[in-house]
Structures are given as C-alpha cells and as structure tokens.
Design an enzyme around this catalytic site. Structure first.
Site, mmCIF file in Angstrom:
data_model
loop_
_atom_site.group_PDB
_atom_site.id
_atom_site.type_symbol
_atom_site.label_atom_id
_atom_site.label_comp_id
_atom_site.label_asym_id
_atom_site.label_seq_id
_atom_site.Cartn_x
_atom_site.Cartn_y
_atom_site.Cartn_z
ATOM 1 N N GLY A 38 -21.037 -7.500 -6.979
ATOM 2 C CA GLY A 38 -21.646 -6.917 -6.074
ATOM 3 C C GLY A 38 -21.054 -6.364 -4.766
ATOM 4 N N ILE A 41 -15.666 -1.812 -3.691
ATOM 5 C CA ILE A 41 -14.403 -1.513 -3.561
ATOM 6 C C ILE A 41 -14.163 0.071 -3.421
ATOM 7 C CG2 ILE A 41 -13.762 -1.803 -5.883
ATOM 8 C CD1 ILE A 41 -10.863 -3.123 -5.076
ATOM 9 N N PRO A 42 -13.361 0.548 -2.105
ATOM 10 C CA PRO A 42 -12.876 1.949 -2.129
ATOM 11 C C PRO A 42 -12.118 2.243 -3.324
ATOM 12 C CG PRO A 42 -12.723 0.771 0.003
ATOM 13 C CD PRO A 42 -13.093 -0.148 -1.082
ATOM 14 N N GLY A 45 -6.902 3.060 -2.380
ATOM 15 C CA GLY A 45 -6.212 2.294 -1.359
ATOM 16 C C GLY A 45 -4.868 2.797 -1.090
ATOM 17 N N LEU A 46 -4.045 1.994 0.174
ATOM 18 C CA LEU A 46 -2.877 2.304 0.437
ATOM 19 C C LEU A 46 -1.913 1.145 -0.149
ATOM 20 C CD1 LEU A 46 -1.037 4.500 2.144
ATOM 21 C CD2 LEU A 46 -1.059 2.438 3.707
ATOM 22 N N GLY A 47 -1.066 1.615 -1.147
ATOM 23 C CA GLY A 47 -0.256 0.468 -1.417
ATOM 24 C C GLY A 47 0.804 0.190 -0.164
ATOM 25 N N TYR A 80 5.716 -8.715 -0.880
ATOM 26 C CA TYR A 80 6.058 -7.601 -0.278
ATOM 27 C C TYR A 80 7.094 -7.733 1.065
ATOM 28 C CZ TYR A 80 2.935 -5.566 -3.801
ATOM 29 O OH TYR A 80 2.576 -5.123 -4.912
ATOM 30 N N LYS A 109 -1.913 -11.111 -2.736
ATOM 31 C CA LYS A 109 -1.563 -11.658 -4.186
ATOM 32 C C LYS A 109 -0.911 -12.829 -3.958
ATOM 33 C CE LYS A 109 -1.096 -6.523 -5.539
ATOM 34 N NZ LYS A 109 -0.526 -6.133 -4.516
ATOM 35 N N HIS A 140 -0.530 -12.581 -9.009
ATOM 36 C CA HIS A 140 0.286 -11.309 -8.946
ATOM 37 C C HIS A 140 0.972 -10.939 -10.581
ATOM 38 C CE1 HIS A 140 2.807 -8.469 -6.127
ATOM 39 N NE2 HIS A 140 2.824 -8.191 -7.340
HETATM 40 N N1 LIG Z 1 0.417 -5.897 -9.036
HETATM 41 C C1 LIG Z 1 1.677 -5.336 -9.145
HETATM 42 O O1 LIG Z 1 2.497 -5.983 -9.955
HETATM 43 C C2 LIG Z 1 2.295 -4.094 -8.430
HETATM 44 C C3 LIG Z 1 3.552 -3.285 -9.032
HETATM 45 C C4 LIG Z 1 3.819 -2.390 -8.349
HETATM 46 C C5 LIG Z 1 3.243 -1.781 -7.303
HETATM 47 N N2 LIG Z 1 2.063 -2.367 -6.892
HETATM 48 C C6 LIG Z 1 1.240 -1.779 -5.856
HETATM 49 O O2 LIG Z 1 0.894 -0.539 -5.985
HETATM 50 C C7 LIG Z 1 1.337 0.528 -5.081
HETATM 51 C C8 LIG Z 1 1.901 1.798 -5.386
HETATM 52 O O3 LIG Z 1 2.654 1.617 -6.371
HETATM 53 P P1 LIG Z 1 4.292 2.108 -6.197
HETATM 54 O O4 LIG Z 1 4.557 2.172 -4.867
HETATM 55 O O5 LIG Z 1 5.319 1.692 -7.249
HETATM 56 O O6 LIG Z 1 4.266 3.779 -6.642
HETATM 57 P P2 LIG Z 1 3.472 5.316 -6.504
HETATM 58 O O7 LIG Z 1 2.200 5.053 -5.480
HETATM 59 O O8 LIG Z 1 3.414 5.667 -7.698
HETATM 60 O O9 LIG Z 1 4.583 6.230 -5.821
HETATM 61 C C9 LIG Z 1 4.943 5.958 -4.363
HETATM 62 C C10 LIG Z 1 6.104 7.118 -4.173
HETATM 63 O O10 LIG Z 1 5.284 8.401 -4.378
HETATM 64 C C11 LIG Z 1 5.626 9.184 -3.164
HETATM 65 N N3 LIG Z 1 4.277 10.103 -3.059
HETATM 66 C C12 LIG Z 1 3.143 9.239 -2.548
HETATM 67 N N4 LIG Z 1 2.188 10.397 -2.287
HETATM 68 C C13 LIG Z 1 2.822 11.574 -2.583
HETATM 69 C C14 LIG Z 1 2.500 12.804 -2.547
HETATM 70 N N5 LIG Z 1 1.222 13.295 -2.039
HETATM 71 N N6 LIG Z 1 3.292 14.070 -2.801
HETATM 72 C C15 LIG Z 1 4.605 13.747 -3.209
HETATM 73 N N7 LIG Z 1 5.056 12.295 -3.170
HETATM 74 C C16 LIG Z 1 4.198 11.319 -3.014
HETATM 75 C C17 LIG Z 1 6.197 8.471 -2.298
HETATM 76 O O11 LIG Z 1 6.934 9.151 -1.324
HETATM 77 P P3 LIG Z 1 7.406 8.701 0.232
HETATM 78 O O12 LIG Z 1 8.308 7.519 -0.155
HETATM 79 O O13 LIG Z 1 8.001 9.872 0.655
HETATM 80 O O14 LIG Z 1 6.303 8.068 1.052
HETATM 81 C C18 LIG Z 1 6.563 7.246 -2.630
HETATM 82 O O15 LIG Z 1 8.109 7.137 -2.859
HETATM 83 C C19 LIG Z 1 2.540 -0.385 -4.393
HETATM 84 O O16 LIG Z 1 2.803 0.142 -3.048
HETATM 85 C C20 LIG Z 1 1.907 -1.699 -4.370
HETATM 86 O O17 LIG Z 1 0.926 -1.859 -3.399
HETATM 87 C C21 LIG Z 1 1.493 -3.384 -7.539
#
Ligand SMILES: NC(=O)c1ccc[n+]([C@@H]2O[C@H](COP(=O)([O-])OP(=O)(O)OC[C@H]3O[C@@H](n4cnc5c(N)ncnc54)[C@H](OP(=O)(O)O)[C@@H]3O)[C@@H](O)[C@H]2O)c1
Length: 356
Positions: A38, A41-42, A45-47, A80, A109, A140
């Site tokens: 229930g 979740i949006p 989200g912002l990573g 992080y 996580k 994680h």
């Molecule tokens: N659960 C897990 O094991 C796990 C693993 C990896 C990641 N994550 C989560 O997922 C999130 C996202 O993954 P990610 O950071 O690996 O990669 P991502 O979101 O695929 O890529 C982020 C990169 O894309 C660029 N970007 C974002 N929006 C853009 C746009 N509109 N136009 C051009 N470039 C754009 C950003 O540039 P700028 O640097 O210039 O802002 C950044 O360098 C992480 O931050 C984290 O919260 C979870």
C-alpha cells in the site's frame, strides 16, 4: 502511456514547489506506484551516489534543490558517505515548509559490512538523516563482502564469500524486525538474481517490496524484471542513463553508451530533449521506478519534467526494447571471493546460485 502509474491519486503537494527560474513541477503530474503493502513510491527519485566526482556537501545541496523543484524521492545509502550532509538538507527543507516528512520518500541501504548489525546500521542512518523512520531500507548487495573505498577493481578480500542463503536470511530477519519496530515502512533488496530471490520469497516473513537493480536501454534485464513483476516485487532501476560519470574502475572497453544509441538519439530529436531524458521516459513508461543522479540544476529539472511530459510512442518503446546489448556496467568485481573466476559469478548466469 501503457503502464500502471496511479496518476489519479497523487501524493505531491505542489503549492510550495515553485522553483525559479523553471517554475517547478505541478504535483498532479508527477506519478507514483503503489507497492503491494500500500505504500506509494514516486516513480522518479534523485540518486545520491556521487562516484568520485562530487563531495558530500555538493550532493546535499542538490538534494535541497531537488526537493524545492518537486522531487519527493531520494535514494540514499550509508556507503555513499553523505547521509549526514543530506540529513541537514532534509531538515532545512522541512523546517522551511517546502515539504513535510510525510510527502518525502527516503530510501537507504545497509552496507555489506553490516549484515550482522542491521538494526545498528539503520539507527545510524536515521540519526545521520535526522529522521524518525525510513520509507524504504534495502540490503545493498546480497554478499557481506567488504572492500575499502576506491580500492583497485582486482582486489579480493581474504574473508569474502559467495552467497550463503542461511546468512542472508539472518540479515533479512533483522530487516523484518525494523518494520516491526516502526523504524522503516518497507524493506527490499538490491542486486539480487532470480535464484537468490526465489529462496528469499520462499523463506521470508515480510516479502521485499522492491528490488533495486541496474537497468538502462543497453541493459534491460528482461527476465529478471519480469520475474520481479510476476512476484509482486516492483523494480527500481539504477544507473538509468548508463552512469556516464561512473568511476574509472567500473569501465571496460566493451561498455556501450546508451545516450549515443541512434534509437535514443532519434527519439530525443523528435521530442527536443536530451538523450538522457529519453532513457528516463523509457524507464518509467516500461513500468519501473527510476533514480537518475545529477547535481546540476538544469539536468535535475529536465529529468523530472521529462517523465511528466511527452511520452514516447509505441514505436519508440518497441524500438528501444530491441537495443538491449546485455551491457552490465556495475559488474561488482570488488565483491568477488578468492576462488571466483570472474564478475559473472556474482550474477548467477547459469540460473543456479554460484557456489564458492
Ligand atoms: N543499489 C545499487 O547497488 C546502486 C548502484 C549504483 C547506483 N545506485 C543509485 O542509482 C543512482 C543513479 O545511478 P548512477 O549515478 O550510477 O548513474 P546515472 O543516473 O545513470 O547517471 C548519472 C550521470 O548522468 C548525468 N546526467 C544526469 N541527467 C542528465 C541529463 N539530463 N543530461 C545529461 N546528463 C545527465 C549526470 O551528469 P552530471 O555529473 O553532470 O550531473 C551523471 O554524471 C545513484 O546515484 C545511486 O543512488 C544504486
């Protein structure tokens, strides 16, 4: 759009999200998904994993900007290294009346070295984020294998082990106790495979609400995605743009670039948006929750706006479904145990859990 987003009942309050010079996102236009328990979740989200590129203050600043802009979902993790700074940012936006705690969706996580101390780790995260509860807490990685931050990709820790289901269930029961104690609303997994998830679904008391996993147009994981959906587990797709800023240690010569794919570029040209935005539109229209990272105001805004406007056509969705290259970017080499042959061992490609 052929997906199951609940557009009719929104949980967003846009009255305070006016964000100059962009004007913010109208609350009613940002969709969410209802999980099996229930919770709502949006879908974007912002990573907050800044790789090696951004410090904690910069990312916390981005969180504050994002909430003012209309983001209501933040994807955090203790590893992080920025939850304290994000906690200050969250406290400020709540104190300023931009948003209430209830309007936010905060995920964190438990890291690999805390599989035996989940409650302690969660309480530390809550203290750092200055929150009374988390909306979602994830395991994680399904391995307790610790590695020093920024270590070489070929590092193997002496005590690293393959997946041991009995141990994972001990971790999971600590996760369940957090729900019972009211410290977290929902629990989930990350980086699971089908055989591991089958065992967890068989043995858990509280079923995971989501699995967070790598997904982008060149790595669609259709079988795992379908398995999760068929079992009522929603999917959060990480690295949705193809993680162009990922650390050098996570790059190999074989990696492909989603944003340069002609199919993505053509859709971007038709819509007049950046190819990154097409990756996010595809993700949400396909039915997953997406968590793009950026600290740049214009990119954050374009990403948020992009998933609320101008859907991809059925033809574009179909064309993107055909550009999957099976290109995993986050291979997880640093979690391997001594006798493991290669990073593929982490992902159970044979359909069986890879033993030691
Ligand atoms: N659960 C897990 O094991 C796990 C693993 C990896 C990641 N994550 C989560 O997922 C999130 C996202 O993954 P990610 O950071 O690996 O990669 P991502 O979101 O695929 O890529 C982020 C990169 O894309 C660029 N970007 C974002 N929006 C853009 C746009 N509109 N136009 C051009 N470039 C754009 C950003 O540039 P700028 O640097 O210039 O802002 C950044 O360098 C992480 O931050 C984290 O919260 C979870």
């Amino acid at each position: 759009m052929k997906n199951k987003m609940d557009k009719d009942k929104n949980i967003f309050n846009d009255s305070k999200s006016k964000f100059p010079p962009f004007g913010g996102i109208k609350g009613g236009s940002v969709p969410y998904k209802t999980l099996y328990n229930g919770a709502k979740i949006p879908v974007i989200g912002l990573g907050t994993f800044g790789s090696d590129n951004y410090d904690a203050e910069t990312i916390a600043g981005a969180v504050k900007t994002a909430v003012k802009m209309g983001y209501r979902h933040i994807d955090c993790a203790s590893v992080y290294g920025n939850e304290k700074e994000i906690g200050v940012a969250l406290k400020e936006v709540i104190a300023e009346g931009v948003v209430t705690r209830e309007e936010l969706w905060i995920t964190s996580k438990v890291w690999n070295d805390k599989h035996n101390a989940v409650v302690e780790s969660c309480k530390q995260t809550l203290a750092d984020l200055q929150l009374d509860y988390l909306d979602l807490y994830l395991v994680h990685w399904p391995f307790p294998n610790y590695h020093p931050p920024k270590c070489d990709v070929n590092t193997r820790q002496d005590n690293a082990v393959p997946y041991i289901h009995e141990n994972y269930m001990k971790t999971w029961s600590q996760m369940e106790s957090l729900v019972d104690a009211g410290l977290v609303k929902s629990i989930g997994t990350s980086n699971m495979t089908i055989p591991k998830m089958k065992l967890l679904l068989r043995d858990c008391k509280i079923k995971p609400v989501v699995n967070e996993m790598e997904i982008h147009p060149h790595f669609q994981q259709p079988e795992l995605y379908k398995f999760m959906k068929d079992n009522g587990v929603e999917v959060i797709g990480y690295s949705p743009i193809g993680s162009p800023g990922r650390p050098e240690r996570d790059r190999t010569p074989e990696d492909t670039v989603d944003m340069e794919d002609p199919v993505i570029v053509a859709a971007a040209a038709r819509l007049g948006v950046h190819p990154a935005v097409v990756c996010l539109k595809w993700a949400v229209q396909r039915g997953q929750i997406t968590i793009p990272f950026s600290v740049k105001t214009d990119k954050m805004f374009n990403n948020l706006k992009g998933i609320t406007e101008g859907p991809l056509t059925d033809e574009e969705m179909s064309a993107i479904s055909k550009i999957d290259k099976g290109c995993r970017l986050i291979k997880g080499q640093v979690f391997l145990w001594k006798t493991a042959k290669s990073w593929e061992d982490l992902w159970d490609l044979s359909g069986e859990i890879t033993a030691g």
